[in-house]
Design a protein around this motif. Structure first.
Motif, PDB file in Angstrom:
ATOM      1  N   GLU A  91      -0.790 -12.780 -25.344  1.00 13.21           N
ATOM      2  CA  GLU A  91      -0.745 -11.391 -25.807  1.00 13.21           C
ATOM      3  C   GLU A  91      -1.665 -10.505 -24.964  1.00 13.21           C
ATOM      4  N   TYR A 135       9.135  -2.859 -18.656  1.00 14.36           N
ATOM      5  CA  TYR A 135      10.141  -2.919 -19.726  1.00 14.36           C
ATOM      6  C   TYR A 135      10.311  -4.356 -20.223  1.00 14.36           C
ATOM      7  N   LYS A 138       7.295  -5.339 -22.201  1.00 16.50           N
ATOM      8  CA  LYS A 138       7.303  -4.687 -23.515  1.00 16.50           C
ATOM      9  C   LYS A 138       8.206  -5.448 -24.483  1.00 16.50           C
ATOM     10  N   LEU A 139       9.373  -5.867 -24.004  1.00 17.79           N
ATOM     11  CA  LEU A 139      10.296  -6.644 -24.845  1.00 17.79           C
ATOM     12  C   LEU A 139       9.676  -7.984 -25.228  1.00 17.79           C
ATOM     13  N   TYR A 141       6.479  -8.647 -25.426  1.00 22.34           N
ATOM     14  CA  TYR A 141       5.376  -8.372 -26.366  1.00 22.34           C
ATOM     15  C   TYR A 141       5.906  -8.124 -27.768  1.00 22.34           C
ATOM     16  N   GLU A 142       6.979  -7.337 -27.875  1.00 25.39           N
ATOM     17  CA  GLU A 142       7.564  -7.061 -29.183  1.00 25.39           C
ATOM     18  C   GLU A 142       8.125  -8.315 -29.843  1.00 25.39           C
ATOM     19  N   GLY A 143       8.482  -9.305 -29.022  1.00 25.25           N
ATOM     20  CA  GLY A 143       9.027 -10.549 -29.552  1.00 25.25           C
ATOM     21  C   GLY A 143       7.983 -11.575 -29.936  1.00 25.25           C
TER      22      GLY A 143
END
Length: 144
Positions: A91, A135, A138-139, A141-143
């Motif tokens: 993270e 991008y 970011k995907l 990280y969101e997962g």
């Protein structure tokens, strides 16, 4: 800042991004194996960026270009002030990489607007790749 210093700092930054993504690959191997390929791909692109910049430095490609006229007014901070990252988790690594990818995108975008022809195109392409990296990260990280 002189042109050589700028290119050396960009090379250092690309190398740091490469190392960060290789570390991401290692973290992913143990924590999220499905992300290994993503980090490998991004690391390969950062390595290509570094080699492109090294070629520009060794060949003097940017000498006699408009960049020289703008070096002092480019407002390169904070893009060139990133220090060595030492993330302790996947993270943390992704958050650090996101900031650095944004910095690289902004700088390459500025350089692409100053330079004409193929040099401008090279920096525009590199900026686009940095934006794609951000991008993807970011995907990821969101997962998490």
């Amino acid at each position: 800042m002189k042109l050589g210093e700028l290119l050396e700092r960009l090379i250092w930054q690309e190398n740091e991004l490469y190392n960060l993504h290789k570390l991401g690959e290692t973290f992913a191997t143990f924590e999220r194996p499905e992300l290994v390929e993503t980090f490998q791909l991004i690391a390969e692109e950062e390595l290509r960026h570094r080699k492109t910049l090294e070629g520009m430095l060794s060949e003097g490609t940017l000498e006699e270009t408009a960049v020289i006229d703008y070096l002092d007014s480019l407002s390169l901070e904070p893009m060139l002030s990133d220090e060595r990252a030492e993330p302790e988790s996947l993270e943390e690594l992704i958050l650090e990489a996101l900031v650095r990818e944004k910095h690289a995108y902004e700088l390459y975008t500025r350089l692409s607007k100053i330079l004409d022809g193929s040099l401008g195109h090279i920096f525009k392409m590199m900026a686009g790749e940095e934006l794609k990296h951000a991008y993807r990260l970011k995907l990821v990280y969101e997962g998490l």
